[in-house]
Write an enzyme that holds these catalytic residues in place. Structure first.
Site, short mmCIF file in Angstrom:
data_model
loop_
_atom_site.label_atom_id
_atom_site.label_comp_id
_atom_site.label_asym_id
_atom_site.label_seq_id
_atom_site.Cartn_x
_atom_site.Cartn_y
_atom_site.Cartn_z
N PHE A 12 0.85 -1.18 0.00
CA PHE A 12 0.00 0.00 0.00
C PHE A 12 0.89 1.24 0.00
O PHE A 12 1.74 1.39 0.87
CB PHE A 12 -0.93 0.05 1.22
N ASP A 35 9.50 2.52 1.53
CA ASP A 35 8.37 3.29 2.04
C ASP A 35 8.27 3.04 3.54
O ASP A 35 7.79 1.99 3.98
CB ASP A 35 7.09 2.84 1.31
N LYS A 50 3.18 10.16 8.32
CA LYS A 50 2.49 9.73 9.55
C LYS A 50 3.11 10.25 10.84
O LYS A 50 2.83 11.36 11.25
CB LYS A 50 2.39 8.21 9.55
C1 LIG Z 1 3.14 2.47 3.86
C2 LIG Z 1 2.23 3.60 3.51
N1 LIG Z 1 2.56 4.40 2.48
C3 LIG Z 1 1.77 5.42 2.14
C4 LIG Z 1 0.61 5.69 2.82
C5 LIG Z 1 -0.24 6.84 2.39
O1 LIG Z 1 -0.13 7.87 3.31
P1 LIG Z 1 -1.22 9.06 3.34
O2 LIG Z 1 -2.49 8.46 3.78
O3 LIG Z 1 -0.63 10.05 4.30
O4 LIG Z 1 -1.30 9.60 1.97
C6 LIG Z 1 0.23 4.89 3.88
C7 LIG Z 1 -1.03 5.13 4.58
O5 LIG Z 1 -1.56 4.31 5.27
C8 LIG Z 1 1.06 3.81 4.24
O6 LIG Z 1 0.74 3.00 5.24
#
Ligand SMILES: Cc1ncc(COP(=O)(O)O)c(C=O)c1O
Length: 406
Positions: free
Chosen positions: A137, A224, A253
């Protein structure tokens, strides 16, 4: 087309993109929050791995008030000294060299994807490809949802962005095979612990193998760490457990402890790929966001929150494992530090509401994985309270419809 929302719901003018519980939170302190009816909850969710310092932290609040009184937003037309301060700290902690600031996780990932493509073009690869993962994700913009490995997130939004090659996690042979058949690959992009996909960690051996493959082939390793980074696993960044360094690391986050902050931290191979005019965002790196990041990191260091995440996380995992040992229908307890998942043998979304009624906030992801990502200030006593509330709920839920053994 979805039916219009009923007029009797409490927020008829808000677009219904979330399935919400009928609870409105009004305030919090530490790891506890209260709703508008005065009911108290233990926060095992931390705003989905966001509220690093919990709620109303006594050092963060006055620092943010001070910043709001001085300057909330200027513009990237001008220098923002707090950007340099936060960038210097992030590079010190990661061993990388340069940072681009934005506001969210998907934005950080979008920047990473642009860096990978431009890196490819700069090398003469006209149609660069990026290796991505099943169950990944990365966000919900068109590019990041295309990189995401979840058909539900992608449904209805085609045509997807091309240029992604998908492989299973922790399978070195699969990535070697992809390298053999896709000659335009320029980068590998993965979460060190897949979050939304159900708390699936990349193994240490796998991360080391991918680093080696990237070095051999001149690819960028892009990790990520939007969810698993910022101290959550007990080190600043989850990949540090494997003793490797990425070339590109998106963060968000927990970085601002609730104030929206995103960042892409890059090492020498990637740090100069983007130049003036290649990328930008209005809110990225604004003084309020940067102050939140600077203060979050300072307080984390001063209060030993990495050690706390490792220690309390291990105790929480052990407590769950003890209570749920031999419970039919509990498939596995996974994760590290304060990023834990309990996989059940059947979908368990309704546990969200049941836990809330019992005074515990948590999430359910990938249909059958209960996810715990509490603030990093959570105490051992609070972790035990999570175990005490959650385990009986899981047991009674599973007992209602016994899972047939295979
Ligand atoms: C690993 C990861 N990357 C990207 C995102 C996307 O982040 P945002 O919701 O701040 O756009 C999330 C959100 O849950 C995530 O867990």
């Amino acid at each position: 087309m979805n039916a219009p929302a009923p007029a009797d719901r409490p927020d008829p003018h808000v677009m219904q993109t979330y399935g919400r519980l009928p609870i409105a939170l009004s305030h919090g302190r530490g790891c506890w929050v209260w709703d508008t009816d005065g009911k108290k909850y233990l926060d095992g969710l931390g705003g989905i791995a966001v509220n690093t310092l919990g709620h109303a932290h006594p050092e963060l609040v006055p620092a943010l008030q001070d910043q709001i009184g001085k300057l909330i937003h200027s513009s990237n037309y001008y220098q923002v000294p707090l950007q340099e301060k936060l960038a210097a700290k992030l590079t010190e902690l990661s061993g990388l060299t340069n940072v681009f600031f934005c506001s969210t996780g998907l934005e950080a990932n979008e920047a990473a994807l642009k860096i990978a493509r431009k890196y490819g073009h700069d090398k003469g690869v006209e149609r660069p490809e990026i290796i991505v993962y099943e169950k990944a994700f990365h966000g919900r913009s068109i590019a990041t949802l295309s990189a995401t490995g979840n058909p539900k997130v992608q449904a209805g939004f085609g045509p997807l962005v091309e240029g992604f090659v998908r492989v299973p996690l922790n399978d070195v042979a699969a990535i070697e095979a992809a390298a053999g058949s896709h000659l335009n690959v320029v980068a590998v992009f993965l979460e060190v612990i897949q979050g939304e996909g159900g708390i699936h960690p990349a193994s240490t051996g796998y991360l080391q193998a991918v680093r080696r493959i990237c070095d051999e082939r001149g690819w960028l390793l892009m990790l990520d760490e939007v969810q698993c980074g910022m101290g959550r696993t007990g080190k600043w960044f989850a990949h540090q457990w494997a003793g490797i360094q990425p070339d590109v690391m998106p963060l968000a986050k927990g970085l601002g402890s609730g104030v929206p902050v995103g960042a892409v931290v890059c090492g020498p191979k990637a740090a100069t790929v983007l130049g003036p005019g290649n990328h930008g965002t209005t809110f990225g790196g604004n003084p309020l966001a940067m102050r939140a990041g600077v203060e979050t990191l300072r307080i984390m260091e001063e209060q030993g929150l990495l050690e706390n995440a490792a220690k309390v996380g291990a105790a929480l995992k052990a407590g769950l494992a003890k209570e749920l040992a031999d419970v039919a229908g509990v498939v596995e307890i996974r994760g590290q530090g304060l990023m834990l998942g309990i996989e059940l043998a059947r979908p368990c979304g309704e546990l969200l509401g049941r836990a809330a009624r019992a005074g515990l906030l948590l999430s359910v992801t990938a249909d059958r994985v209960i996810r715990l990502v509490p603030p990093l200030i959570v105490t051992s006593d609070e972790a035990q309270q999570i175990v005490d509330i959650l385990c009986p709920l899981i047991k009674s839920f599973l007992a209602e419809t016994p899972v047939k053994s295979a």
